[in-house]
Design a protein around this motif. Structure first.
Motif, mmCIF file in Angstrom:
data_model
loop_
_atom_site.group_PDB
_atom_site.id
_atom_site.type_symbol
_atom_site.label_atom_id
_atom_site.label_comp_id
_atom_site.label_asym_id
_atom_site.label_seq_id
_atom_site.Cartn_x
_atom_site.Cartn_y
_atom_site.Cartn_z
ATOM 1 N N VAL A 195 0.816 -1.221 0.000
ATOM 2 C CA VAL A 195 0.000 0.000 0.000
ATOM 3 C C VAL A 195 0.848 1.268 0.000
ATOM 4 C CG1 VAL A 195 -1.901 -1.174 1.176
ATOM 5 C CG2 VAL A 195 -0.163 0.025 2.539
ATOM 6 N N ALA A 196 2.173 1.149 -0.073
ATOM 7 C CA ALA A 196 3.037 2.340 -0.119
ATOM 8 C C ALA A 196 2.818 3.082 -1.424
ATOM 9 C CB ALA A 196 4.494 1.938 0.036
ATOM 10 N N SER A 197 2.920 4.406 -1.369
ATOM 11 C CA SER A 197 2.705 5.231 -2.564
ATOM 12 C C SER A 197 4.019 5.616 -3.238
ATOM 13 C CB SER A 197 1.923 6.492 -2.180
ATOM 14 O OG SER A 197 2.574 7.202 -1.146
ATOM 15 N N SER A 198 5.131 5.030 -2.806
ATOM 16 C CA SER A 198 6.426 5.287 -3.437
ATOM 17 C C SER A 198 7.045 3.959 -3.861
ATOM 18 C CB SER A 198 7.349 6.035 -2.473
ATOM 19 O OG SER A 198 7.478 5.336 -1.257
ATOM 20 N N ASP A 199 8.170 4.043 -4.514
ATOM 21 C CA ASP A 199 8.829 2.867 -5.078
ATOM 22 C C ASP A 199 9.322 1.936 -3.965
ATOM 23 O OD1 ASP A 199 10.075 1.046 -6.661
ATOM 24 O OD2 ASP A 199 11.665 2.375 -7.366
ATOM 25 N N THR A 200 8.913 0.658 -4.028
ATOM 26 C CA THR A 200 9.278 -0.309 -2.988
ATOM 27 C C THR A 200 10.203 -1.408 -3.513
ATOM 28 O OG1 THR A 200 7.307 -1.651 -3.449
ATOM 29 C CG2 THR A 200 7.100 0.072 -1.765
ATOM 30 N N ARG A 201 10.820 -1.187 -4.662
ATOM 31 C CA ARG A 201 11.643 -2.245 -5.242
ATOM 32 C C ARG A 201 12.828 -2.619 -4.339
ATOM 33 N NH1 ARG A 201 12.574 0.006 -11.246
ATOM 34 N NH2 ARG A 201 12.630 1.947 -10.010
ATOM 35 N N ILE A 202 13.459 -1.618 -3.722
ATOM 36 C CA ILE A 202 14.572 -1.912 -2.816
ATOM 37 C C ILE A 202 14.064 -2.697 -1.606
ATOM 38 C CG2 ILE A 202 16.312 -0.904 -1.295
ATOM 39 C CD1 ILE A 202 16.585 1.397 -3.229
ATOM 40 N N ASN A 203 12.928 -2.264 -1.052
ATOM 41 C CA ASN A 203 12.350 -2.958 0.101
ATOM 42 C C ASN A 203 12.040 -4.407 -0.227
ATOM 43 O OD1 ASN A 203 11.571 0.041 0.161
ATOM 44 N ND2 ASN A 203 11.224 -0.562 2.287
ATOM 45 N N ASN A 204 11.418 -4.639 -1.385
ATOM 46 C CA ASN A 204 11.058 -5.999 -1.776
ATOM 47 C C ASN A 204 12.289 -6.861 -2.013
ATOM 48 O OD1 ASN A 204 8.180 -5.869 -1.749
ATOM 49 N ND2 ASN A 204 8.239 -4.662 -3.630
ATOM 50 N N ALA A 205 13.312 -6.272 -2.623
ATOM 51 C CA ALA A 205 14.537 -7.027 -2.878
ATOM 52 C C ALA A 205 15.200 -7.450 -1.569
ATOM 53 C CB ALA A 205 15.499 -6.193 -3.721
ATOM 54 N N VAL A 206 15.280 -6.510 -0.611
ATOM 55 C CA VAL A 206 15.869 -6.825 0.690
ATOM 56 C C VAL A 206 15.013 -7.839 1.434
ATOM 57 C CG1 VAL A 206 16.499 -5.881 2.949
ATOM 58 C CG2 VAL A 206 17.045 -4.606 0.871
ATOM 59 N N LEU A 207 13.679 -7.706 1.319
ATOM 60 C CA LEU A 207 12.778 -8.655 1.968
ATOM 61 C C LEU A 207 12.991 -10.066 1.430
ATOM 62 C CD1 LEU A 207 10.384 -9.345 3.803
ATOM 63 C CD2 LEU A 207 8.860 -8.657 1.942
ATOM 64 N N THR B 150 14.550 -12.967 3.754
ATOM 65 C CA THR B 150 13.663 -14.112 3.969
ATOM 66 C C THR B 150 14.328 -15.400 3.509
ATOM 67 O OG1 THR B 150 11.694 -12.727 3.692
ATOM 68 C CG2 THR B 150 11.406 -15.098 3.437
ATOM 69 N N ALA B 151 15.022 -15.326 2.365
ATOM 70 C CA ALA B 151 15.733 -16.502 1.869
ATOM 71 C C ALA B 151 16.832 -16.919 2.837
ATOM 72 C CB ALA B 151 16.319 -16.219 0.488
ATOM 73 N N PHE B 152 17.581 -15.916 3.326
ATOM 74 C CA PHE B 152 18.698 -16.222 4.232
ATOM 75 C C PHE B 152 18.204 -16.734 5.584
ATOM 76 C CE2 PHE B 152 21.662 -14.854 7.578
ATOM 77 C CZ PHE B 152 22.807 -15.540 7.184
ATOM 78 N N LEU B 153 17.252 -15.991 6.182
ATOM 79 C CA LEU B 153 16.778 -16.336 7.526
ATOM 80 C C LEU B 153 15.741 -17.449 7.508
ATOM 81 C CD1 LEU B 153 16.465 -12.761 9.073
ATOM 82 C CD2 LEU B 153 18.367 -14.371 9.244
ATOM 83 N N TYR C 235 2.355 -16.118 4.083
ATOM 84 C CA TYR C 235 3.155 -15.264 3.206
ATOM 85 C C TYR C 235 2.940 -15.585 1.727
ATOM 86 C CZ TYR C 235 5.408 -12.808 6.954
ATOM 87 O OH TYR C 235 5.618 -11.986 8.037
ATOM 88 N N LEU C 236 2.570 -16.817 1.414
ATOM 89 C CA LEU C 236 2.206 -17.124 0.034
ATOM 90 C C LEU C 236 0.903 -16.437 -0.347
ATOM 91 C CD1 LEU C 236 3.056 -20.931 -0.371
ATOM 92 C CD2 LEU C 236 4.214 -18.978 -1.430
ATOM 93 N N SER C 237 0.014 -16.254 0.639
ATOM 94 C CA SER C 237 -1.283 -15.639 0.350
ATOM 95 C C SER C 237 -1.141 -14.189 -0.101
ATOM 96 C CB SER C 237 -2.187 -15.707 1.589
ATOM 97 O OG SER C 237 -1.673 -14.914 2.642
ATOM 98 N N PHE C 238 -0.041 -13.520 0.307
ATOM 99 C CA PHE C 238 0.160 -12.139 -0.137
ATOM 100 C C PHE C 238 0.541 -12.075 -1.623
ATOM 101 C CE2 PHE C 238 1.069 -11.563 4.485
ATOM 102 C CZ PHE C 238 -0.013 -10.753 4.740
ATOM 103 N N THR C 239 0.973 -13.201 -2.151
ATOM 104 C CA THR C 239 1.269 -13.261 -3.583
ATOM 105 C C THR C 239 -0.015 -13.357 -4.400
ATOM 106 O OG1 THR C 239 3.277 -14.472 -2.993
ATOM 107 C CG2 THR C 239 2.678 -14.438 -5.313
ATOM 108 N N PHE C 240 -1.094 -13.836 -3.731
ATOM 109 C CA PHE C 240 -2.379 -13.997 -4.401
ATOM 110 C C PHE C 240 -3.422 -13.185 -3.643
ATOM 111 C CE2 PHE C 240 0.106 -17.896 -4.751
ATOM 112 C CZ PHE C 240 0.241 -17.998 -6.126
ATOM 113 N N PRO C 241 -3.521 -11.884 -3.907
ATOM 114 C CA PRO C 241 -4.371 -10.982 -3.124
ATOM 115 C C PRO C 241 -5.845 -11.368 -3.114
ATOM 116 C CG PRO C 241 -2.878 -9.746 -4.559
ATOM 117 C CD PRO C 241 -2.788 -11.174 -4.973
#
Length: 312
Positions: A187-199, A203-206, A259-265
């Motif tokens: 729901v952010a109104s700005s670019d979240t590509r960096i946030n998603n990449a870090v997430l 998530t993969a690491f942890l 968390y898979l459910s967020f991929t399918f809104p």
């Protein structure tokens, strides 16, 4: 909707449980009872472990830490949810939302690490029983927990700092009953590509390393059990793992589905159900699973309650 240049003044609307107004009183009673059961149940586990010298072992040290984290985990979410249900308000301030995201990530991550450490503890106990005391010494146990706290603290802080740079509009609607990172980024109104990449990377690491550790530990445990000739020894060894396995399946199963459910809104109702399972039901079941399946814990709880009842 007017864009608010100062996101710190933004106010979010949590829509997760507001779709059924006629069920609000029942939902309030249900979640309040589950929250109280979670707090008192896990608190009893902690007090039983502290008060009974028979439980001063690595296994129960980690269990008491897990109970503490579960109390904090559900306390991050449920009280605010109960207030919103009772007052019929759906709003949460920018600071409250970010605080909820931060502590939710910390305690969810600590659950993840503690379940992994407990799997390693069972691996050492079953596969290397003669060296168990020397390997799982108090210094190592404390160090494992401390390192877990440090890693998850910095991970949550990294995500928090990345969220602060985003902008949100006043009255932004979050299709969830608490502030979690994935729906907040949606729901952010700005670019979240960096946030998603870090997430994705964190998530993969942890996620991958702890799951790999659990799978490795139990593969070695199963291999050791297969080599045992005595069925009684097999049964006793497996019984020490059964409670932990139940918690692993509950935690990772519901967490993965959420968390898979967020991929399918479109599956919002299924997402709400799995989120409730993950954030409310699983922490509540922890003391029941360990107390019902573990004679040592049941005995310690009985002795603790007896001493408490006999006190003037």
């Amino acid at each position: 909707m007017k864009r608010d240049n100062n996101s710190r003044m933004a106010q979010f609307l949590l829509l997760g449980l507001s779709g059924y107004p006629e069920l609000q009183p029942a939902l309030f009673a249900l979640f309040l009872s589950m929250y109280l059961a979670t707090v008192f149940g896990n608190l009893l586990i902690i007090l039983a472990v502290i008060s009974d010298s028979h439980l001063h072992t690595p296994m129960y040290f980690f269990l008491s830490n897990l109970s503490f984290v579960d109390i904090c985990f559900t306390s991050t979410i449920v009280p605010k949810m109960l207030v919103n249900i009772q007052t019929q308000h759906k709003d949460i301030s920018y600071r409250e939302c970010l605080t909820q995201v931060y502590f939710f990530m910390i305690f969810a991550g600590m659950d993840n690490f503690l379940l992994t450490i407990m799997a390693y503890d069972r691996f050492v106990a079953i596969c290397h029983p003669l060296n168990y005391i020397s390997i799982m010494n108090p210094q190592l146990c404390g160090l494992l927990v401390l390192i877990s706290w440090i890693i998850i603290f910095w991970d949550a802080l990294l995500h928090l700092l990345l969220i602060i740079r985003l902008t949100f509009t006043r009255g932004t609607q979050i299709p969830h009953f608490f502030c979690d990172l994935p729906p907040l980024l949606q729901v952010a109104s700005s670019d979240t590509r960096i946030n998603n990449a870090v997430l994705y990377m964190t998530t993969a690491f942890l996620g991958v390393f702890p799951v790999t550790g659990i799978l490795f530990s139990y593969s070695q445990i199963v291999s050791s059990l297969m080599k045992m000739s005595c069925s009684a020894s097999k049964s006793k060894a497996f019984s020490t793992c059964a409670s932990h396995l139940c918690m692993v399946f509950l935690y990772y199963g519901t967490g993965l589905v959420e968390y898979l459910s967020f991929t399918f809104p479109h599956s919002s109702q299924a997402s709400m159900i799995t989120s409730v399972m993950y954030t409310v039901v699983t922490p509540m079941l922890n003391p029941f699973i360990y107390s019902l399946r573990n004679k040592d814990v049941k005995g310690a709880l009985g002795r603790f309650l007896s001493r408490t009842a006999s006190c003037p």
